[in-house]
Scaffold this motif. Structure first.
Motif, PDB file in Angstrom:
ATOM      1  N   PRO A  59       0.837  -1.206   0.000  1.00  0.00           N
ATOM      2  CA  PRO A  59       0.000   0.000   0.000  1.00  0.00           C
ATOM      3  C   PRO A  59       0.871   1.256   0.000  1.00  0.00           C
ATOM      4  CG  PRO A  59      -0.457  -1.407   1.926  1.00  0.00           C
ATOM      5  CD  PRO A  59       0.672  -2.029   1.192  1.00  0.00           C
ATOM      6  N   ASP A  60       0.419   2.252  -0.722  1.00  0.00           N
ATOM      7  CA  ASP A  60       1.185   3.506  -0.840  1.00  0.00           C
ATOM      8  C   ASP A  60       0.232   4.657  -0.516  1.00  0.00           C
ATOM      9  OD1 ASP A  60       2.403   5.835  -1.637  1.00  0.00           O
ATOM     10  OD2 ASP A  60       3.055   5.074  -3.591  1.00  0.00           O
ATOM     11  N   ASN A  61       0.415   5.227   0.669  1.00  0.00           N
ATOM     12  CA  ASN A  61      -0.498   6.300   1.090  1.00  0.00           C
ATOM     13  C   ASN A  61       0.099   7.686   0.899  1.00  0.00           C
ATOM     14  OD1 ASN A  61      -2.482   4.407   1.919  1.00  0.00           O
ATOM     15  ND2 ASN A  61      -1.240   4.026   3.757  1.00  0.00           N
ATOM     16  N   THR A  62       1.124   7.784   0.071  1.00  0.00           N
ATOM     17  CA  THR A  62       1.745   9.090  -0.182  1.00  0.00           C
ATOM     18  C   THR A  62       0.688  10.084  -0.634  1.00  0.00           C
ATOM     19  OG1 THR A  62       3.241   7.692  -1.419  1.00  0.00           O
ATOM     20  CG2 THR A  62       3.852   9.999  -1.221  1.00  0.00           C
ATOM     21  N   VAL A  63       0.773  11.290  -0.107  1.00  0.00           N
ATOM     22  CA  VAL A  63      -0.150  12.339  -0.537  1.00  0.00           C
ATOM     23  C   VAL A  63       0.671  13.388  -1.278  1.00  0.00           C
ATOM     24  CG1 VAL A  63      -1.802  14.084   0.218  1.00  0.00           C
ATOM     25  CG2 VAL A  63      -1.646  11.894   1.430  1.00  0.00           C
ATOM     26  N   LEU A  64       0.200  13.755  -2.444  1.00  0.00           N
ATOM     27  CA  LEU A  64       0.916  14.781  -3.204  1.00  0.00           C
ATOM     28  C   LEU A  64       0.723  16.131  -2.540  1.00  0.00           C
ATOM     29  CD1 LEU A  64       0.068  14.134  -6.962  1.00  0.00           C
ATOM     30  CD2 LEU A  64       2.281  13.912  -5.822  1.00  0.00           C
ATOM     31  N   PRO A  65       1.786  16.934  -2.460  1.00  0.00           N
ATOM     32  CA  PRO A  65       1.585  18.291  -1.944  1.00  0.00           C
ATOM     33  C   PRO A  65       0.679  19.072  -2.892  1.00  0.00           C
ATOM     34  CG  PRO A  65       3.858  17.977  -2.689  1.00  0.00           C
ATOM     35  CD  PRO A  65       3.166  16.662  -2.858  1.00  0.00           C
ATOM     36  N   ASN A  66      -0.055  20.017  -2.341  1.00  0.00           N
ATOM     37  CA  ASN A  66      -0.972  20.791  -3.163  1.00  0.00           C
ATOM     38  C   ASN A  66      -0.221  21.731  -4.109  1.00  0.00           C
ATOM     39  OD1 ASN A  66      -3.519  21.637  -4.036  1.00  0.00           O
ATOM     40  ND2 ASN A  66      -3.331  23.475  -2.739  1.00  0.00           N
ATOM     41  N   THR A  67       0.976  22.139  -3.697  1.00  0.00           N
ATOM     42  CA  THR A  67       1.793  22.974  -4.576  1.00  0.00           C
ATOM     43  C   THR A  67       3.019  22.183  -5.002  1.00  0.00           C
ATOM     44  OG1 THR A  67       1.032  25.017  -3.581  1.00  0.00           O
ATOM     45  CG2 THR A  67       3.110  25.120  -4.766  1.00  0.00           C
ATOM     46  N   LEU A  68       3.189  22.042  -6.316  1.00  0.00           N
ATOM     47  CA  LEU A  68       4.324  21.283  -6.839  1.00  0.00           C
ATOM     48  C   LEU A  68       5.419  22.198  -7.373  1.00  0.00           C
ATOM     49  CD1 LEU A  68       2.352  18.609  -8.934  1.00  0.00           C
ATOM     50  CD2 LEU A  68       3.480  18.231  -6.730  1.00  0.00           C
ATOM     51  N   TYR A  69       5.013  23.385  -7.830  1.00  0.00           N
ATOM     52  CA  TYR A  69       5.959  24.206  -8.574  1.00  0.00           C
ATOM     53  C   TYR A  69       5.485  25.648  -8.573  1.00  0.00           C
ATOM     54  CZ  TYR A  69       8.613  26.008 -12.584  1.00  0.00           C
ATOM     55  OH  TYR A  69       9.429  26.748 -13.397  1.00  0.00           O
ATOM     56  N   GLN A  70       6.425  26.552  -8.422  1.00  0.00           N
ATOM     57  CA  GLN A  70       6.122  27.982  -8.495  1.00  0.00           C
ATOM     58  C   GLN A  70       6.647  28.502  -9.824  1.00  0.00           C
ATOM     59  OE1 GLN A  70       6.013  29.532  -4.820  1.00  0.00           O
ATOM     60  NE2 GLN A  70       4.560  30.998  -5.687  1.00  0.00           N
ATOM     61  N   ARG A  71       5.753  28.820 -10.727  1.00  0.00           N
ATOM     62  CA  ARG A  71       6.178  29.283 -12.048  1.00  0.00           C
ATOM     63  C   ARG A  71       6.737  30.695 -11.938  1.00  0.00           C
ATOM     64  NH1 ARG A  71       1.890  29.515 -17.039  1.00  0.00           N
ATOM     65  NH2 ARG A  71       1.393  31.539 -16.160  1.00  0.00           N
ATOM     66  N   PRO A  72       7.876  30.985 -12.591  1.00  0.00           N
ATOM     67  CA  PRO A  72       8.391  32.354 -12.551  1.00  0.00           C
ATOM     68  C   PRO A  72       7.393  33.281 -13.236  1.00  0.00           C
ATOM     69  CG  PRO A  72       9.580  31.068 -14.203  1.00  0.00           C
ATOM     70  CD  PRO A  72       8.669  30.111 -13.490  1.00  0.00           C
ATOM     71  N   ASP A  73       7.360  34.516 -12.839  1.00  0.00           N
ATOM     72  CA  ASP A  73       6.382  35.426 -13.420  1.00  0.00           C
ATOM     73  C   ASP A  73       7.055  36.743 -13.790  1.00  0.00           C
ATOM     74  OD1 ASP A  73       3.931  36.218 -14.330  1.00  0.00           O
ATOM     75  OD2 ASP A  73       3.235  36.909 -12.357  1.00  0.00           O
ATOM     76  N   PRO A  74       8.020  36.712 -14.712  1.00  0.00           N
ATOM     77  CA  PRO A  74       8.750  37.942 -15.043  1.00  0.00           C
ATOM     78  C   PRO A  74       7.828  38.967 -15.689  1.00  0.00           C
ATOM     79  CG  PRO A  74       9.253  36.230 -16.636  1.00  0.00           C
ATOM     80  CD  PRO A  74       8.409  35.580 -15.574  1.00  0.00           C
TER      81      PRO A  74
END
Ligand SMILES: [Cu+2]
Length: 511
Positions: free
Chosen positions: A321-336
């Protein structure tokens, strides 16, 4: 959760490839199921704390794809497709590129933000038969699944059809810190989606199948396997889809409408995971998903389909069994910030069949169509001028990652909020993207229906480094490459056939 689930493909149904007169429907292979080919990881010649060295050989081969005669194929360090290359962010990569094919090719890194036109490996960086080329570049971009393919204009499509396409994984520390499957070949799989038509003696015949709107075949080929199965031994499996087909879109879904989670697009993780049970992928795009097989038991089978044709049979075995939960935020896109004084640049994708063009012109290898300064952030408006119902054009840029800002003034789709290098554009639609270049050089941008790019739906820009504004690039021209093809194929120029040439000829245009 159900209300958050994406249950549509987003794109205009009227523009799907199956409405095209030349559409080749997929057919379920009637051959025995075979284990899914997992391309091995290419071993570096040498690796230090700061540098990686690889040798990549373009070669001919043959593969037992169907019962009976083996199919003649091309590949990179493999008879078909290629070994998967790993690039570590921050390291300098040294590539020894060798051509053991009977004809000229190039080694293009689709998705790498590296200088052009030589390192990028587009049409200006030929490697002739029996010769080699050495390039070096630094990897300075987020974790992603990118790819290597041939790009000798105007014969890119035919060489990719022969098998010159391979996956490459960019690794970085941020991605490595997240609880994502990354045991390559076990719970982290490249899935290269292609289609082929088998002619007499199980051979491919590009010219017989030629269609200026893109060559397609009825038989799905996944990682170079016909009718594959994969043994699932973990609850969660990460699939890195690459549409490596010349023309085909894939409308992906699983049996039981099994939901899955998209975590990444072409050139980065998505800001947030997106739950879905349908996913459309167009040519050259990459979409990464995690599938949770938790509700299945050993002996069950889960099928990945495109429309109603099975692509991969996932055979379920015992798993922990794998109960890993993905974080709600994976990546912060740059916003130049965009310079407000820089006008929006307009690109139009025009025509169909042999009339394809970009901004009203067909591609010319020794013409620069646009110039922009290094690091300047611009907004580009990309318009597919085919009226509906036309076809979806997957628009691709070399040497950069861009951000999708809007579709006809509306928000982008939730699974295209990361960094992209290819964006699918509906008929009549305007897609705004924000882009900038971190590396100087000459770069192509084009439709990634590969026959469209060979046929001239392509242009190129020069990124000017203010530290060296007068730098001159030696650009090749079509005629030089075409003469090489004629010589290598032992035919006079007037008997040379390359798919893209037809499009220029029929429109009465010089190459
Ligand atoms: Cu196109």
């Amino acid at each position: 959760m159900a209300e958050d689930m994406i249950t549509n493909y987003f794109y205009d149904e009227a523009a799907y490839d199956y409405h095209d007169g030349g559409y080749v429907p997929l057919e379920e292979p009637q051959t025995e199921q075979k284990p899914l080919n997992i391309p091995s990881l290419l071993k570096p010649d040498k690796e230090t704390a700061t540098d990686m060295y690889y040798t990549i050989v373009a070669q001919t081969g043959e593969v037992q794809l169907l019962p009976g005669q083996k199919t003649k194929t091309w590949g990179y360090n493999a008879p078909l497709l290629g070994q998967t290359v790993v690039f570590k962010r921050g390291k300098t990569i040294h590539l020894h590129l060798v051509n053991h094919l009977p004809e000229v090719t190039t080694f293009h890194w689709h998705g790498l933000a590296i200088p052009g036109p030589i390192e990028d490996g587009g049409c200006h960086a030929p490697v002739y038969p029996g010769q080699s080329r050495d390039v070096s570049f630094k990897i300075n971009q987020p974790a992603a699944f990118v790819w290597l393919h041939a790009h000798p204009c105007p014969s890119t499509a035919e060489q990719v059809w022969h098998g010159l396409a391979a996956g490459a994984i960019v690794q970085d520390e941020h991605e490595a810190s997240l609880p994502l499957p990354r045991n390559y070949g076990v719970d982290d799989l490249p899935i290269i989606l292609q289609d082929r038509r088998f002619h007499e003696n199980n051979q491919w015949d590009y010219r017989a199948d030629y269609d200026p709107d893109g060559v397609a075949g009825p038989t799905p080929m996944i990682n170079g396997t016909i009718n594959p199965y994969f043994d699932v031994t973990t609850q969660k499996v990460r699939l890195r889809f690459l549409d490596g087909a010349n023309r085909r879109e894939w409308r992906l879904h699983f049996s039981d409408n099994l939901p899955f989670t998209q975590i990444a697009g072409d050139l980065s993780l998505l800001p947030h995971p997106v739950k879905m049970n349908k996913l459309l992928i167009t040519c050259a795009e990459r979409q990464e998903i995690i599938v949770d097989f938790g509700k299945y038991k050993p002996g069950d089978e889960v099928i990945l389909y495109s429309d109603d044709v099975p692509l991969i049979h996932f055979r379920i075995h015992e798993f922990k069994p794998d109960n890993t939960v993905l974080p709600n935020t994976l990546y912060q896109r740059p916003d130049p910030e965009v310079d407000p004084d820089v006008p929006v640049h307009h690109v139009t994708l025009d025509g169909m069949d042999e009339s394809v063009a970009m901004n009203g012109k067909k591609f010319k290898m020794d013409r620069i169509d646009f110039k922009m300064p290094l690091n300047q952030v611009q907004i580009w408006d990309i318009c597919n001028t085919n009226p509906a119902p036309g076809m979806i054009h997957p628009y691709h840029m070399h040497g950069t990652a861009f951000e999708v800002i809007s579709r006809d003034g509306h928000a982008p789709y939730p699974n295209e909020l990361g960094l992209k290098d290819t964006v699918a554009i509906n008929p009549g639609e305007h897609v705004k993207i924000k882009l900038w270049f971190d590396v100087p050089g000459v770069f192509m941008y084009h439709c990634h229906i590969i026959e469209h790019e060979d046929g001239g739906m392509m242009a190129q820009l020069q990124v000017i480094d203010p530290a060296d504004p007068d730098k001159k690039y030696k650009l090749m021209d079509h005629m030089t490459l075409m003469k090489a093809f004629a010589e290598e194929r032992h035919v006079p120029m007037d008997q040379l056939w390359l798919g893209g040439m037809d499009s220029y000829k029929k429109m009465g245009m010089e190459m």
